[in-house]
Design a protein around this motif. Sequence first.
Motif, PDB file in Angstrom:
ATOM      1  N   UNK A  32       0.857  -1.069  -0.060  1.00  8.05           N
ATOM      2  CA  UNK A  32       0.144   0.113  -0.184  1.00  8.05           C
ATOM      3  C   UNK A  32       0.866   1.023   0.047  1.00  8.05           C
ATOM      4  N   UNK A  33       0.800   2.307  -0.903  1.00 10.65           N
ATOM      5  CA  UNK A  33       1.498   3.543  -0.953  1.00 10.65           C
ATOM      6  C   UNK A  33       2.885   3.262  -0.809  1.00 10.65           C
ATOM      7  N   UNK A  34       3.501   2.235  -1.805  1.00  5.98           N
ATOM      8  CA  UNK A  34       4.854   2.121  -1.923  1.00  5.98           C
ATOM      9  C   UNK A  34       5.443   1.151  -0.712  1.00  5.98           C
ATOM     10  N   UNK A  35       4.712   0.683   0.123  1.00 10.74           N
ATOM     11  CA  UNK A  35       5.387   0.164   1.332  1.00 10.74           C
ATOM     12  C   UNK A  35       4.675  -1.321   1.205  1.00 10.74           C
ATOM     13  N   UNK A  36       5.555  -2.260   1.488  1.00 11.84           N
ATOM     14  CA  UNK A  36       5.134  -3.817   1.731  1.00 11.84           C
ATOM     15  C   UNK A  36       5.027  -3.966   2.994  1.00 11.84           C
ATOM     16  N   UNK A  37       3.846  -4.514   3.565  1.00 13.95           N
ATOM     17  CA  UNK A  37       3.553  -5.200   4.988  1.00 13.95           C
ATOM     18  C   UNK A  37       3.683  -6.445   4.812  1.00 13.95           C
ATOM     19  N   UNK A  38       4.080  -7.358   5.776  1.00 15.86           N
ATOM     20  CA  UNK A  38       4.190  -8.762   5.789  1.00 15.86           C
ATOM     21  C   UNK A  38       3.643  -9.475   6.969  1.00 15.86           C
ATOM     22  N   UNK A  39       2.746 -10.169   6.840  1.00 18.17           N
ATOM     23  CA  UNK A  39       2.522 -11.101   8.055  1.00 18.17           C
ATOM     24  C   UNK A  39       3.572 -11.957   8.763  1.00 18.17           C
ATOM     25  N   UNK A  40       3.081 -12.523   9.887  1.00 16.54           N
ATOM     26  CA  UNK A  40       4.107 -13.554  10.119  1.00 16.54           C
ATOM     27  C   UNK A  40       3.962 -14.677   9.565  1.00 16.54           C
ATOM     28  N   UNK A  41       5.094 -15.682   9.526  1.00 19.43           N
ATOM     29  CA  UNK A  41       4.816 -16.894   8.582  1.00 19.43           C
ATOM     30  C   UNK A  41       4.184 -17.826   9.465  1.00 19.43           C
ATOM     31  N   UNK A  42       2.969 -18.416   8.822  1.00 17.37           N
ATOM     32  CA  UNK A  42       2.148 -19.486   9.499  1.00 17.37           C
ATOM     33  C   UNK A  42       2.746 -20.636   8.971  1.00 17.37           C
ATOM     34  N   UNK A  43       2.903 -21.652  10.056  1.00 13.81           N
ATOM     35  CA  UNK A  43       3.336 -23.028   9.738  1.00 13.81           C
ATOM     36  C   UNK A  43       2.066 -23.818   9.676  1.00 13.81           C
ATOM     37  N   UNK A  44       1.607 -24.286   8.386  1.00 16.73           N
ATOM     38  CA  UNK A  44       0.236 -24.900   8.438  1.00 16.73           C
ATOM     39  C   UNK A  44       0.476 -26.633   8.201  1.00 16.73           C
ATOM     40  N   UNK A  45       0.676 -27.301   9.273  1.00 18.58           N
ATOM     41  CA  UNK A  45       0.848 -28.700   9.149  1.00 18.58           C
ATOM     42  C   UNK A  45      -0.439 -29.437   9.227  1.00 18.58           C
ATOM     43  N   UNK A  46      -0.366 -30.734   8.657  1.00 17.52           N
ATOM     44  CA  UNK A  46      -1.634 -31.561   8.637  1.00 17.52           C
ATOM     45  C   UNK A  46      -2.793 -30.808   8.016  1.00 17.52           C
ATOM     46  N   UNK A  47      -2.497 -30.381   6.761  1.00 12.44           N
ATOM     47  CA  UNK A  47      -3.412 -29.369   6.102  1.00 12.44           C
ATOM     48  C   UNK A  47      -4.655 -30.536   5.569  1.00 12.44           C
TER      49      UNK A  47
END
Lengths: 337, 337, 337, 337, 337, 337
Positions: A256-271
């Motif tokens: 957004x407006x030239x900035x990149x925001x990132x979430x924490x990395x989810x570890x999705x096991x046993x999908x």
Amino acid sequence: MKKIVTLGEIMLRLSTNVGERLSQVDQLTMHYGGAEANVGVSLSQFGFDVYFVSKVPDNVLGKAVERHLLSNGVHTEYLVKGGERLGTYYLETGIGERSATVTYDRKHSSFSTLTVEELDLEAILHGAEVFHMSGITLALSSGLRDLALLAMKKAKELGVKTSFDFNYRASLWSQQEASGAIKPLLPYTDICFCGELDAVYLLDIQQADNHLSKSEKLKYYYNEIQKQYPNIQVMSSTFRTVLSASNNKLQGNHYVEGKLYQSKEHHISQIVDRVGGGDAFASGVLYGIVEKLPPEQVISFATAASALKHTVHGDANAFSPEEVFKFAGNNPGEILR
Amino acid sequence: MKKIVTLGEIMLRLSTNVGERLSQVDQLTMHYGGAEANVGVSLSQFGFDVYFVSKVPDNVLGKAVERHLLSNGVHTEYLVKGGERLGTYYLETGIGERSATVTYDRKHSSFSTLTVEELDLEAILHGAEVFHMSGITLALSSGLRDLALLAMKKAKELGVKTSFDFNYRASLWSQQEASGAIKPLLPYTDICFCGELDAVYLLDIQQADNHLSKSEKLKYYYNEIQKQYPNIQVMSSTFRTVLSASNNKLQGNHYVEGKLYQSKEHHISQIVDRVGGGDAFASGVLYGIVEKLPPEQVISFATAASALKHTVHGDANAFSPEEVFKFAGNNPGEILR
Amino acid sequence: MKKIVTLGEIMLRLSTNVGERLSQVDQLTMHYGGAEANVGVSLSQFGFDVYFVSKVPDNVLGKAVERHLLSNGVHTEYLVKGGERLGTYYLETGIGERSATVTYDRKHSSFSTLTVEELDLEAILHGAEVFHMSGITLALSSGLRDLALLAMKKAKELGVKTSFDFNYRASLWSQQEASGAIKPLLPYTDICFCGELDAVYLLDIQQADNHLSKSEKLKYYYNEIQKQYPNIQVMSSTFRTVLSASNNKLQGNHYVEGKLYQSKEHHISQIVDRVGGGDAFASGVLYGIVEKLPPEQVISFATAASALKHTVHGDANAFSPEEVFKFAGNNPGEILR
Amino acid sequence: MKKIVTLGEIMLRLSTNVGERLSQVDQLTMHYGGAEANVGVSLSQFGFDVYFVSKVPDNVLGKAVERHLLSNGVHTEYLVKGGERLGTYYLETGIGERSATVTYDRKHSSFSTLTVEELDLEAILHGAEVFHMSGITLALSSGLRDLALLAMKKAKELGVKTSFDFNYRASLWSQQEASGAIKPLLPYTDICFCGELDAVYLLDIQQADNHLSKSEKLKYYYNEIQKQYPNIQVMSSTFRTVLSASNNKLQGNHYVEGKLYQSKEHHISQIVDRVGGGDAFASGVLYGIVEKLPPEQVISFATAASALKHTVHGDANAFSPEEVFKFAGNNPGEILR
Amino acid sequence: MKKIVTLGEIMLRLSTNVGERLSQVDQLTMHYGGAEANVGVSLSQFGFDVYFVSKVPDNVLGKAVERHLLSNGVHTEYLVKGGERLGTYYLETGIGERSATVTYDRKHSSFSTLTVEELDLEAILHGAEVFHMSGITLALSSGLRDLALLAMKKAKELGVKTSFDFNYRASLWSQQEASGAIKPLLPYTDICFCGELDAVYLLDIQQADNHLSKSEKLKYYYNEIQKQYPNIQVMSSTFRTVLSASNNKLQGNHYVEGKLYQSKEHHISQIVDRVGGGDAFASGVLYGIVEKLPPEQVISFATAASALKHTVHGDANAFSPEEVFKFAGNNPGEILR
Amino acid sequence: MKKIVTLGEIMLRLSTNVGERLSQVDQLTMHYGGAEANVGVSLSQFGFDVYFVSKVPDNVLGKAVERHLLSNGVHTEYLVKGGERLGTYYLETGIGERSATVTYDRKHSSFSTLTVEELDLEAILHGAEVFHMSGITLALSSGLRDLALLAMKKAKELGVKTSFDFNYRASLWSQQEASGAIKPLLPYTDICFCGELDAVYLLDIQQADNHLSKSEKLKYYYNEIQKQYPNIQVMSSTFRTVLSASNNKLQGNHYVEGKLYQSKEHHISQIVDRVGGGDAFASGVLYGIVEKLPPEQVISFATAASALKHTVHGDANAFSPEEVFKFAGNNPGEILR
């Protein structure tokens, strides 16, 4: 309640249980889904007044689609009835190292014959906050490509925010076809879901410097896209690391407006079921934007919504915002009594 | 199509679902399997003309076995009907730290009464590429030991390649008994599935130097076996690391002309069903040999076939060679649309 | 056979399958359980003569509870029939990052109306080795608090060893209420299941020095508790590390005569059902004490029993001591044929 | 509570659902049953203290039998553990014109090896009201024939009422064998379940005059039997008219002191499971006799119990006397709220 | 073994359980069937060497069809792989007064694109006893009409007996279309399955005198048809009285050399699955003819085969001739032990 | 679309499969229903704009109720969230001679605490065609009795047609209580569902002359009721003959302007689920009245709707008017392709 409109195909999905081969079983589980329908269902569960625009056959399967949408509170006034058949696909569920396999039986679907004459776009879009669709629709027929363009233009005309998810599927069309069909829509797009591959192969953007990190590359691509389409205000996507069919890592990106925001990395096991994970993500981003959350929260919410989707069967999430927030914040896995 | 013959017992398997104890449930899942039947099914799916030789009771369970084989394209001309009962076993499925438990009810089976008089070995083996059997058959009756030896000799006589899998099961017989029954067959064996424990405890080969690596040890044992039985052209086995009932590592070994070829190590997580994993491996090796693949490919294919088996319920694999090759080559777990 | 008495509520549990949301399904799985009932079932499977004291409605659900107990060999002579309803709870099974969710519908239960007049405590406790109950019972009604105190006193009077599990549930009562109700029982308690949080928040023990390790802290708390209640001979609890709803680590602690004994840490992956894990642990400790195992074995056995519980559906373990010992000793996950 | 003892084989039954062929399915439903076990379960549900005497293997299937009996309140102290296997049979459920089909796999069962040395008949029968067994046991081995005779004699000696059900099965033995084995027991029998065919073919009684009605004929046979075995005080049987596998008529006959009492004719439509219908009848007669009901009520109760059995899956009834009385009296089919 | 060839479409059937509406369920049961495939399966179970000629897509559903046929012993050499999709239909199961409802999704099927160029009719028909097809094939495409005529002619040329079942379905085409397509085949037909409605509406035969009985009318129509097509040697059909979806009466008619042979009337109650009942009948007639049974036995066998079909799920019978004979002769509904 | 309002309790129903005893099973099927909710669902499927007024707990079960209603197109704006629990009942399905058994666990339900303050009756009833409720609501609390009276009065005030179904349940209250609670509502009732027993036992009408036929008696009672409550314009009920739990006869009665109209008698065999049959009937009558069908058609439609309900699982019908009309007119049981 805020009005949202999504337009796209909804299909019958018939899937096997884990550990079964489609050619050997005698029971299938039914779900109904499609990229834009899934986004609609999620947003309805998030508390919006969602209208899903599509076309299904006038038979018991069309009726079943309607029940699926209604049960999730999605309005079905604009579900046109007609055409020959409901697009269908078969899912052989993956596990561990073995990938899921999709067998499409979606040709000649009712939706692929939907035309602009069957819809009153003015009424459909009037008063909406957001209109959302994806590139899959463009792949299905030239009539749908015409309809898509008209709908995006009409949305802009009516002051409705437009959202477009590239959703490129190699089994449906070539990169060249996709590129030709998607580009005309972008000047009318406010919110855009796309990633590195889309930038390079569909928008012909020059590859990023290889010394850049994955995140820096993505930021570079988003910058370049915005140069070409300055109307696009928001771009979003996820980084997914596929360790196995049952075990992925997922991080959300939000520009957004030239900035990149990132979430924490989810570890999705046993999908449990990965189908619709991207749609859950898009829904989360749209929720955040409509509810005017700060960008950090938007991407945290959206990625949590996507991770949650992986824990339930079916194409669409039916979690409330409270459940998503709790999930995003909590320690994973504690029993909630 | 190339002809393959396998001979052995096929049993009814009755298993619980994950997380259930056999003494508490009221539903069981049926599968049919046995080492050589499983190899037959896999090889039939790999495109060969497979004949499975066995004996089942002349009742509805015998009929069910026949349907199982037929559905996999295996020929049932040499499935003798008679005797008292179908060997049966009960499987309490394991998960995580808890092991699967097998309860045998296989005594007095029809197969254990099969005699050479009931078979026309000449006709059965005529024109075959490979004849395959395993040590389990030898454990079941003295009549079967006689039959096995005759069959191996007849195969050699007719120019059919012979394949023998040690498959030692401590619950069926002692090491001493097994050793005495297996040794007479080895001079007639071309392809042999055996490992370190077989070498030491059944073939009385001196233990390898403890400073050697696991792979070097295996190579040493294979060398020693070949010294004793120079007729054996190929030896194969897997290294399996059992992290838990649901989580194993698996690497394939393939010894040809004094060289040991090894596959990559598969990490098999969320195991669906481990039973028959060794048979899937043997099938892969036999496929590679008959199709004259280079040894590196043989072992990569065979180990992939075995890893794939762990992802499906039932004793036998029903994957095509294309599916195995794709699996061996692909990144694990991506959705295939 | 040695006699054991447990007293508490037993409820109907209705649960979804993995990957399902309760609001969307049309099938539920039934189990019956409650802390003390679960302990009773485990101990019966361990070979004791177990009497479970409770109250259930005089209808088909009360009958179902009875069958559940009988099938596990638990005596039902002291299962009072009456009151309005069976306490019920709904379990939405968790997986991966998503936690299980419990929805209680247990108010107005038959058990909550149980009074001392309905029981002949003298006869019930006569000749028993152990009387076990938990803090949940105290939370359900003031009548039950009275009953609990009388039962503990009567047990002591009759020379029966008493066992008490704190089992604090924030959804049932406040820490203050719990503290007030639990403290009066402790002077009559021989064996006590409690942990750090219980010590600090319910027994007002001063927080341990933060430089201490987790185990040292626990030992400090146990020391402090024993100072206040010197009658308590044994204290036990587990350290659980929740990596996800499907993946936990578990280590058992056992404090006897001022020494803390600890089991190995179990890595419980692919958890089938965590409910009742604590009760399985308590059962293991009680088994060890009654059978006079050395403390190292007590805690190894109890922690193994708890880990095993995670691999089966339902609230209670139905494993024999032989199976638990084998599990405690074995390499995890090997097929047992 | 009054003590009852039954002795016989209990088997694992594996059955298909309606409309399925055993050779095509992959799921089976488990039940446990056998003539005398079924009588035991019914009588336990009727409120008696039932001891079932049998032999099952010392494995998980033996354990499962034990749970089945315990869940129905039957005592398992005299369930000997040992031998090779649990007798098993497969049931392909019938419907409409198509009959159910039974495939036996019961040879070499643990029960068939039970000997008198493994039982303490004195202790087992001491204080019992009734000892019940059936002709099936006699068909299984000569050891069992010896045991049966000893048990009947011992029962008489101890003043226990003896009950014997002919239960002739042509698939197990010839009429001649059956006749030779059954006759020696009859002088020790108080209550006898047998019918016209038993009288004619196993007891060599001259055929009744063809002009007599069905009921008069039965009375004639019972008279003749009593002439030969004046010790037999009660004889009972049912008239069953098989309209289809799903639709039967059933009337009960009860002969006491020279008089034949008959129940109303039940019309049993939409039969769920007919197996065990005769055992439910015998249980009802025994209940009536032990509870000293007048003969009209005995036969009304017994026939109702048998009719009820046809409405539930499994070999044995689990209805209370109240439920049977209500069923016997009520209008059929009204919802009970 | 005698060779039989059938040609036609095979579809995937997806059906609900009894008492369920398709729009509300989330599980479907899979079967594979089609008129000529069903006849093929039955005849294979009757002991013939059956070749089924058709076209299915080259994907997992085509593979599943193949397994279905193979499991029933039907040869699949002439199952062409290609085209877009497998014809599919949805079945909402009927019960009592409520009829079953079929929703077709069969347009654009692979089979509808099958052409004569894809088949080697000479090889396919060589040495066959019977070639069988039905009017449904004619309704699906003009290419199939051409193919059908060529196949019938080629069969006659090769001395193969031809069998044609009218199988008129109003949902597929008009009477006029059907009439125009069927008539050209009749001069090449030896065995013909048709009834009164076919005679009147498709063959324009004048209505029979209303005073005649149902049987006399049928005889009149068969006479008239034979006048027009003297080559037809045998005509057969059933009289079905639909009392409810679950309760039918069925009588078979068989016309040979000017005489009408009729079976007894079966009362088929508690119908499990009526689909394929006509195909089972046709199979029975063909069995009788090939095995040269006398006409009375042919029609008794064929009608029994059809009645049996109603007792099993799925489109096709898997009963042996022995089972059909036993069923035809036996009292209905007795347990066979 | 025409607006309809219904008010009442909706419960969770947990039922066993056919042939199962609740105390023995471990799976239950969930449905949601209640007299007025069922009427609402039917009328929504008939094309009306239905608002269901009730109160459910603010938890996952309340959410599930909402989904059930939404999936059937029923508006949930007036579903108050709050209170302690959802009323629940357990259904042991009946078959043949054995009746279904209902076990209620409905005390302390959220609905029983609903008060007039929680509802805006003016808004709820504004513009509605019909307001429907039943006597069950009156039985649940005095607050609900107050609310009911106010709602009926408000409906009349706003010109809304009122409909009242006696629905007397002996398990909920005495005749005397019911009589006292129902009478005050009748002066505000336009359409009334009641029968002979209601007239005699709740409205104290003198018994009809015994020489009259069943229909004449009903007409007499309706005449008498109308004398007392001349405002009642329509009365309706069914004659149900219970041959067995699976086999009923059903005829509808409809009294308008002094004339009694009767439907044909439906023979409902192989009943799938009888619960809600009366509600389906009431819905049919209301449909006919709102759509101004002639009385003969009203009663034919309503009785057909009720008969159809017996063929599906669950409390409520989801058939369209077209399906009901077709069912009313058709021959029963023919496959509709």
